[in-house]
Design a protein around this motif. Structure first.
Motif, mmCIF file in Angstrom:
data_model
loop_
_atom_site.group_PDB
_atom_site.id
_atom_site.type_symbol
_atom_site.label_atom_id
_atom_site.label_comp_id
_atom_site.label_asym_id
_atom_site.label_seq_id
_atom_site.Cartn_x
_atom_site.Cartn_y
_atom_site.Cartn_z
ATOM 1 N N HIS A 151 -12.205 -3.722 -5.342
ATOM 2 C CA HIS A 151 -11.884 -4.070 -4.197
ATOM 3 C C HIS A 151 -9.861 -3.707 -4.843
ATOM 4 O O HIS A 151 -9.891 -3.383 -5.614
ATOM 5 N N HIS A 152 -9.602 -3.086 -3.882
ATOM 6 C CA HIS A 152 -7.714 -3.466 -4.255
ATOM 7 C C HIS A 152 -7.546 -2.674 -5.060
ATOM 8 O O HIS A 152 -6.637 -2.440 -6.001
ATOM 9 N N CYS A 153 -8.630 -1.627 -5.117
ATOM 10 C CA CYS A 153 -8.259 0.234 -6.728
ATOM 11 C C CYS A 153 -9.065 -0.794 -7.502
ATOM 12 O O CYS A 153 -8.259 0.114 -8.796
ATOM 13 N N MET A 154 -9.464 -1.614 -7.898
ATOM 14 C CA MET A 154 -9.795 -2.262 -9.248
ATOM 15 C C MET A 154 -10.847 -1.337 -9.375
ATOM 16 O O MET A 154 -12.038 -2.518 -9.341
ATOM 17 N N PRO A 155 -11.021 -0.749 -11.040
ATOM 18 C CA PRO A 155 -12.154 0.058 -11.428
ATOM 19 C C PRO A 155 -13.128 -1.008 -11.714
ATOM 20 O O PRO A 155 -12.867 -1.396 -12.574
ATOM 21 N N PHE A 286 -10.880 -15.380 0.543
ATOM 22 C CA PHE A 286 -12.270 -14.774 -0.015
ATOM 23 C C PHE A 286 -12.799 -14.231 0.892
ATOM 24 O O PHE A 286 -13.605 -13.121 1.087
ATOM 25 N N LEU A 287 -12.855 -14.466 2.389
ATOM 26 C CA LEU A 287 -13.737 -14.374 3.482
ATOM 27 C C LEU A 287 -13.313 -12.701 3.412
ATOM 28 O O LEU A 287 -14.455 -12.114 4.381
ATOM 29 N N HIS A 288 -12.427 -12.406 3.411
ATOM 30 C CA HIS A 288 -11.997 -10.667 3.570
ATOM 31 C C HIS A 288 -12.836 -9.544 2.807
ATOM 32 O O HIS A 288 -12.911 -9.057 3.582
ATOM 33 N N GLU A 289 -13.344 -10.214 1.507
ATOM 34 C CA GLU A 289 -14.001 -9.484 0.996
ATOM 35 C C GLU A 289 -15.596 -9.062 1.250
ATOM 36 O O GLU A 289 -16.371 -8.805 0.893
ATOM 37 N N LEU A 290 -15.993 -10.392 2.095
ATOM 38 C CA LEU A 290 -17.094 -10.442 2.363
ATOM 39 C C LEU A 290 -18.198 -9.887 3.850
ATOM 40 O O LEU A 290 -17.330 -9.499 4.727
ATOM 41 N N SER A 291 -19.281 -9.038 3.578
ATOM 42 C CA SER A 291 -19.829 -8.101 4.676
ATOM 43 C C SER A 291 -20.251 -9.661 5.321
ATOM 44 O O SER A 291 -20.219 -11.039 5.273
ATOM 45 N N ALA A 336 -7.894 -2.253 4.714
ATOM 46 C CA ALA A 336 -9.213 -1.687 5.448
ATOM 47 C C ALA A 336 -8.790 -0.384 5.055
ATOM 48 O O ALA A 336 -10.602 0.320 4.430
ATOM 49 N N PHE A 337 -8.612 0.523 5.477
ATOM 50 C CA PHE A 337 -8.670 2.185 5.298
ATOM 51 C C PHE A 337 -8.096 2.858 3.546
ATOM 52 O O PHE A 337 -8.366 3.333 3.435
ATOM 53 N N TYR A 338 -7.244 2.097 3.184
ATOM 54 C CA TYR A 338 -6.416 2.706 1.678
ATOM 55 C C TYR A 338 -6.294 1.585 0.882
ATOM 56 O O TYR A 338 -5.850 2.446 -0.536
ATOM 57 N N ASN A 339 -7.110 0.688 1.104
ATOM 58 C CA ASN A 339 -6.659 -0.276 -0.480
ATOM 59 C C ASN A 339 -8.162 -0.611 -1.039
ATOM 60 O O ASN A 339 -8.438 -2.134 -0.976
ATOM 61 N N GLU A 341 -10.649 -2.175 1.251
ATOM 62 C CA GLU A 341 -11.349 -3.646 1.525
ATOM 63 C C GLU A 341 -11.670 -3.601 3.400
ATOM 64 O O GLU A 341 -11.339 -3.167 3.813
ATOM 65 N N PRO A 342 -12.764 -3.321 2.650
ATOM 66 C CA PRO A 342 -13.834 -2.311 3.933
ATOM 67 C C PRO A 342 -14.310 -3.565 4.667
ATOM 68 O O PRO A 342 -14.608 -3.255 5.779
ATOM 69 N N PHE A 343 -14.255 -5.138 4.803
ATOM 70 C CA PHE A 343 -14.380 -5.823 5.675
ATOM 71 C C PHE A 343 -13.300 -6.672 5.957
ATOM 72 O O PHE A 343 -13.614 -7.220 7.067
ATOM 73 N N TRP A 344 -12.195 -6.214 6.046
ATOM 74 C CA TRP A 344 -10.535 -6.725 5.929
ATOM 75 C C TRP A 344 -10.758 -7.018 7.425
ATOM 76 O O TRP A 344 -10.731 -7.692 8.275
ATOM 77 N N SER A 345 -10.899 -5.278 8.001
ATOM 78 C CA SER A 345 -11.202 -5.544 9.681
ATOM 79 C C SER A 345 -11.482 -6.464 10.439
ATOM 80 O O SER A 345 -11.077 -7.203 11.414
ATOM 81 N N ARG A 346 -13.520 -6.261 9.970
ATOM 82 C CA ARG A 346 -14.166 -6.358 10.352
ATOM 83 C C ARG A 346 -13.472 -8.291 10.543
ATOM 84 O O ARG A 346 -13.865 -9.102 11.750
ATOM 85 N N MET A 347 -13.697 -8.486 10.243
ATOM 86 C CA MET A 347 -13.213 -10.144 9.357
ATOM 87 C C MET A 347 -12.321 -10.443 10.109
ATOM 88 O O MET A 347 -11.845 -11.720 10.455
ATOM 89 N N HIS A 348 -10.969 -10.071 10.095
ATOM 90 C CA HIS A 348 -10.015 -10.445 10.526
ATOM 91 C C HIS A 348 -9.992 -10.414 12.399
ATOM 92 O O HIS A 348 -8.658 -11.038 12.903
ATOM 93 N N GLU A 349 -10.803 -9.583 12.600
ATOM 94 C CA GLU A 349 -11.387 -10.186 14.079
ATOM 95 C C GLU A 349 -12.173 -10.864 14.325
ATOM 96 O O GLU A 349 -12.337 -11.122 15.824
#
Ligand SMILES: C[S@@+](CC[C@H](N)C(=O)[O-])C[C@H]1O[C@@H](n2cnc3c(N)ncnc32)[C@H](O)[C@@H]1O
Length: 404
Positions: A151-155, A286-291, A336-339, A341-349
């Motif tokens: 998440h957010h490039c955090m190894p 928190f919610l934006h990181e959830l499937s 969602a695309f470069y950081n 956060e794969p669920f960011w876009s879906r969650m925010h819509e």
């Protein structure tokens, strides 16, 4: 005498990292390490205040008109707008530098924390050993939506540990918040928590919680202000990541906050707590990181766990709405695309009201509001005292919740 044009008079950058809030498990940092993160915090501030306006200009004056000229129709949605922006050098430049600052902030923090990881683990253990307020579950399976993503490039994200008792990822997360936000969340990264306290005291003055739960509380940045504001309440912080929880309890204790416990569990299955266990359930950023599935499961658990009269509050960045300018939607979708956060876009819509109703709340029970981070006056002494918008100095979030 300094005129308003001299660098010192016009400096609007982040405070020096040396003002960061330290505590018993905060990593020690040398001169070069501090200057490295100072550079990154300043670059982040420069990007948001000086570069983003130029990117907006490019969108308004070039990208949107060119699209319309070519297709005969205005940009319809954020997807179309994003694809159109991808070709513009201003967006590419901003995007590349922003990604670079995220990568470098993580690597800088990892270097600092990894080189002292045994010592940090010892300091955390000394503060937490034998304390039943730290409940870890080594058998807990990490869901794929967490384990597959840095998440957010955090190894290693929030959960990976290299040895028993490791707190490296917790320390890195704590150390780096200041850099990403350029100090805007305060020296203890707790501006979001203070904002929630203020909101509840103002909007629900009759509400006195005894049992509070924060799901996805990480190291407790947003939770501790709540525990401190209601010192007679008992606060449980649940998270998946053991390094966050170990570090979180050690940090809380060394800051003198004793009414908190840190429990390793998934918010999707909190069956260890009986129905109606909590007066207040909180989630913060928190919610934006959830499937999508886990989000529905967690909302359902919150409904089950709330006592009659209790509240649930989710604090998040604003949902996409037709009223939000397309440029802002594109810039927000960057995560969602470069950081990572794969669920960011879906969650925010998502229709969050609908999701709350699906989870068992009625529409009449729903709460809507907004908060802005409480500015740390130690870092920004001239910030406004009141709630007037202080753009560039405050982070703004939406509140969606329910009172049952
Ligand atoms: C973006 S951070 C939350 C930030 C934190 N609330 C704050 O205000 O500082 C997301 C956190 O949620 C945790 N998490 C993700 N899925 C979870 C789940 N199903 N149950 C509990 N915690 C979860 C992660 O381990 C991570 O610590």
């Amino acid at each position: 005498m300094a005129s308003s044009n001299t660098p010192s008079a016009s400096y609007e950058g982040p405070p020096d990292y040396r003002v960061i809030g330290r505590h018993g498990v905060f990593p020690t940092m040398g001169h070069d390490e501090i200057e490295r993160v100072n550079f990154l915090a300043q670059m982040n501030r420069h990007l948001s205040t000086r570069i983003v306006p130029g990117v907006k200009d490019a969108f308004d004056r070039e990208v949107a008109p060119a699209f319309e000229k070519k297709t005969g129709a205005a940009l319809a949605d954020r997807h179309e707008a994003r694809k159109a922006m991808l070709g513009h050098p201003a967006f590419r430049f901003w995007s590349a530098i922003r990604r670079m600052t995220m990568e470098q902030r993580q690597q800088a923090g990892r270097w600092t924390t990894i080189r002292q990881r045994e010592e940090l683990a010892e300091r955390a253990a000394a503060l937490t050993e034998g304390d039943d307020r730290l409940e870890l579950d080594p058998t807990l399976a990490m869901p794929r939506y967490v384990s597959a993503v840095d998440h957010h490039c955090m190894p290693g994200s929030y959960h990976q540990e290299a040895f028993v008792g490791d707190v490296t990822n917790g320390a890195n997360y704590d150390h780096g918040n200041f850099v990403t936000t350029a100090g805007l969340l305060g020296k203890y990264a707790d501006g979001g928590g203070h904002a929630v306290v203020k909101w509840v005291k103002r909007n629900l003055p009759d509400f006195t919680p005894h049992k509070i739960l924060e799901i996805g509380g990480t190291v407790g940045h947003s939770s501790l202000p709540i525990a401190q504001a209601w010192p007679d309440a008992e606060m449980t912080i649940v998270d998946l990541g053991a390094p966050m929880l170990r570090y979180g309890l050690a940090r809380a204790k060394s800051l003198g906050v004793d009414n908190v416990r840190f429990v390793q569990a998934s918010g999707e299955d909190l069956s260890r707590f009986p129905d109606q266990s909590f007066d207040w359930i909180q989630t913060t950023m928190f919610l934006h990181e959830l499937s999508t599935t886990s989000l529905a499961n967690i909302l359902r658990e919150t409904r089950r766990l709330l006592k009659p009269g209790g509240i649930v509050l989710h604090v998040e960045q604003p949902q996409y709405a037709p009223t939000m300018p397309l440029f802002e939607q594109v810039m927000r979708d960057w995560d969602a695309f470069y950081n990572n956060e794969p669920f960011w876009s879906r969650m925010h819509e998502l229709d969050l009201d609908g999701a709350m109703v699906e989870a068992g709340f009625t529409r009449e029970q729903l709460i809507h509001g907004g908060v802005t981070a409480v500015v740390d006056k130690d870092l920004f002494p001239d910030a406004a005292d009141d709630d007037t918008e202080d753009y560039g100095r405050k982070a703004a979030w939406h509140v969606i919740g329910a009172r049952v």
